[in-house]
Design a protein around this motif. Structure first.
Motif, mmCIF file in Angstrom:
data_model
loop_
_atom_site.group_PDB
_atom_site.id
_atom_site.type_symbol
_atom_site.label_atom_id
_atom_site.label_comp_id
_atom_site.label_asym_id
_atom_site.label_seq_id
_atom_site.Cartn_x
_atom_site.Cartn_y
_atom_site.Cartn_z
ATOM 1 N N ARG A 79 -2.284 -0.960 -43.092
ATOM 2 C CA ARG A 79 -1.427 0.190 -43.381
ATOM 3 C C ARG A 79 -1.061 0.933 -42.099
ATOM 4 O O ARG A 79 -1.883 1.096 -41.195
ATOM 5 C CB ARG A 79 -2.104 1.134 -44.369
ATOM 6 N N ASP A 80 0.187 1.341 -42.049
ATOM 7 C CA ASP A 80 0.718 2.160 -40.950
ATOM 8 C C ASP A 80 0.603 1.477 -39.583
ATOM 9 O O ASP A 80 0.374 2.133 -38.564
ATOM 10 C CB ASP A 80 0.027 3.530 -40.897
ATOM 11 N N LEU A 81 0.768 0.170 -39.587
ATOM 12 C CA LEU A 81 0.793 -0.580 -38.333
ATOM 13 C C LEU A 81 1.654 -1.824 -38.538
ATOM 14 O O LEU A 81 1.365 -2.645 -39.394
ATOM 15 C CB LEU A 81 -0.615 -1.006 -37.903
ATOM 16 N N VAL A 82 2.715 -1.931 -37.760
ATOM 17 C CA VAL A 82 3.597 -3.090 -37.844
ATOM 18 C C VAL A 82 3.154 -4.104 -36.798
ATOM 19 O O VAL A 82 3.104 -3.807 -35.610
ATOM 20 C CB VAL A 82 5.075 -2.698 -37.624
ATOM 21 N N ILE A 83 2.796 -5.284 -37.274
ATOM 22 C CA ILE A 83 2.420 -6.377 -36.383
ATOM 23 C C ILE A 83 3.499 -7.440 -36.530
ATOM 24 O O ILE A 83 3.752 -7.937 -37.630
ATOM 25 C CB ILE A 83 1.034 -6.943 -36.746
ATOM 26 N N GLU A 84 4.127 -7.768 -35.417
ATOM 27 C CA GLU A 84 5.239 -8.716 -35.458
ATOM 28 C C GLU A 84 4.822 -10.127 -35.085
ATOM 29 O O GLU A 84 5.508 -11.087 -35.406
ATOM 30 C CB GLU A 84 6.369 -8.233 -34.559
ATOM 31 N N ASN A 85 3.700 -10.267 -34.377
ATOM 32 C CA ASN A 85 3.202 -11.603 -34.058
ATOM 33 C C ASN A 85 1.687 -11.545 -33.893
ATOM 34 O O ASN A 85 1.111 -10.485 -33.659
ATOM 35 C CB ASN A 85 3.880 -12.195 -32.823
ATOM 36 N N ARG A 86 1.044 -12.696 -34.034
ATOM 37 C CA ARG A 86 -0.414 -12.757 -33.997
ATOM 38 C C ARG A 86 -0.992 -12.332 -32.654
ATOM 39 O O ARG A 86 -2.151 -11.924 -32.578
ATOM 40 C CB ARG A 86 -0.888 -14.163 -34.357
ATOM 41 N N GLU A 87 -0.205 -12.424 -31.602
ATOM 42 C CA GLU A 87 -0.695 -12.047 -30.279
ATOM 43 C C GLU A 87 -1.021 -10.549 -30.194
ATOM 44 O O GLU A 87 -1.726 -10.113 -29.293
ATOM 45 C CB GLU A 87 0.320 -12.427 -29.194
ATOM 46 N N GLN A 88 -0.496 -9.761 -31.123
ATOM 47 C CA GLN A 88 -0.782 -8.326 -31.145
ATOM 48 C C GLN A 88 -2.183 -8.030 -31.699
ATOM 49 O O GLN A 88 -2.637 -6.897 -31.610
ATOM 50 C CB GLN A 88 0.260 -7.595 -31.995
ATOM 51 N N LEU A 89 -2.847 -9.030 -32.261
ATOM 52 C CA LEU A 89 -4.190 -8.834 -32.787
ATOM 53 C C LEU A 89 -5.214 -9.148 -31.699
ATOM 54 O O LEU A 89 -5.327 -10.281 -31.261
ATOM 55 C CB LEU A 89 -4.432 -9.756 -33.990
ATOM 56 N N ASP A 90 -5.947 -8.137 -31.268
ATOM 57 C CA ASP A 90 -6.995 -8.391 -30.293
ATOM 58 C C ASP A 90 -8.242 -8.921 -31.004
ATOM 59 O O ASP A 90 -8.297 -8.995 -32.235
ATOM 60 C CB ASP A 90 -7.298 -7.139 -29.467
ATOM 61 N N GLN A 91 -9.230 -9.295 -30.230
ATOM 62 C CA GLN A 91 -10.443 -9.911 -30.779
ATOM 63 C C GLN A 91 -11.127 -8.997 -31.790
ATOM 64 O O GLN A 91 -11.590 -9.441 -32.832
ATOM 65 C CB GLN A 91 -11.399 -10.267 -29.638
ATOM 66 N N GLU A 92 -11.181 -7.714 -31.509
ATOM 67 C CA GLU A 92 -11.839 -6.760 -32.404
ATOM 68 C C GLU A 92 -11.130 -6.688 -33.755
ATOM 69 O O GLU A 92 -11.770 -6.668 -34.811
ATOM 70 C CB GLU A 92 -11.877 -5.381 -31.741
ATOM 71 N N LYS A 93 -9.799 -6.649 -33.753
ATOM 72 C CA LYS A 93 -9.043 -6.605 -35.005
ATOM 73 C C LYS A 93 -9.213 -7.897 -35.792
ATOM 74 O O LYS A 93 -9.343 -7.874 -37.015
ATOM 75 C CB LYS A 93 -7.557 -6.354 -34.727
ATOM 76 N N MET A 94 -9.224 -9.027 -35.093
ATOM 77 C CA MET A 94 -9.404 -10.301 -35.786
ATOM 78 C C MET A 94 -10.799 -10.379 -36.408
ATOM 79 O O MET A 94 -10.952 -10.858 -37.534
ATOM 80 C CB MET A 94 -9.166 -11.472 -34.828
ATOM 81 N N GLN A 95 -11.808 -9.883 -35.712
ATOM 82 C CA GLN A 95 -13.160 -9.877 -36.270
ATOM 83 C C GLN A 95 -13.238 -8.991 -37.505
ATOM 84 O O GLN A 95 -13.889 -9.341 -38.488
ATOM 85 C CB GLN A 95 -14.171 -9.420 -35.223
ATOM 86 N N GLU A 96 -12.568 -7.853 -37.438
ATOM 87 C CA GLU A 96 -12.563 -6.942 -38.589
ATOM 88 C C GLU A 96 -11.867 -7.583 -39.792
ATOM 89 O O GLU A 96 -12.327 -7.459 -40.922
ATOM 90 C CB GLU A 96 -11.876 -5.631 -38.213
ATOM 91 N N LEU A 97 -10.778 -8.290 -39.553
ATOM 92 C CA LEU A 97 -10.072 -8.970 -40.637
ATOM 93 C C LEU A 97 -10.880 -10.140 -41.204
ATOM 94 O O LEU A 97 -10.854 -10.399 -42.396
ATOM 95 C CB LEU A 97 -8.710 -9.473 -40.153
#
Length: 126
Positions: A79-97
């Motif tokens: 919510r409230d975050l536009v991600i246009e490509n996977r490269e915008q996900l850092d390691q911490e965000k990927m771990q959280e997901l």
């Protein structure tokens, strides 16, 4: 990161006793964990300021006497975050997901091995 999640979905989960004779001829399987994320373009009820992303965990876990394998996925809404490509996900965000996928894998492995082996289940550590 504000994440709303749908329930995890177990596409496949296999518990297989190791066949050491077969492995002598065909090779020993190797442990492999693969997490992938895919942006989902068209989802009903999602705002322009949100992002829908599907996470998938494919796994083979080789233990002493057994092999656990399968595929688990989950659709999440950031919510409230536009991600246009996977490269915008850092390691911490990927771990959280990915953390609910690993939690479910740990639970499935523990429960199935507890029943199958009629002893305390196997606890996976990641």
């Amino acid at each position: 990161m504000n994440i709303e999640r749908e329930k995890e979905f177990v596409h496949q989960f296999h518990y297989d006793a190791r066949n050491l004779e077969w492995e002598k001829e065909n090779g020993t399987p190797e442990t492999n964990l693969n997490v992938q994320f895919q942006l989902v373009e068209s989802v009903e009820g999602i705002n322009e300021s949100d992002t829908a992303i599907s996470g998938a965990l494919t796994f083979i876990i080789v233990l002493e006497n057994l092999v656990i394998s399968g595929h688990i996925s989950q659709l999440s809404y950031i919510r409230d975050l536009v991600i246009e490509n996977r490269e915008q996900l850092d390691q911490e965000k990927m771990q959280e997901l990915a953390s609910p996928l690993f939690d479910l894998l740990k639970r499935l492995t523990y429960e199935v091995t507890e029943i199958a082996l009629d002893e305390p289940g196997i606890s996976l550590e990641f």
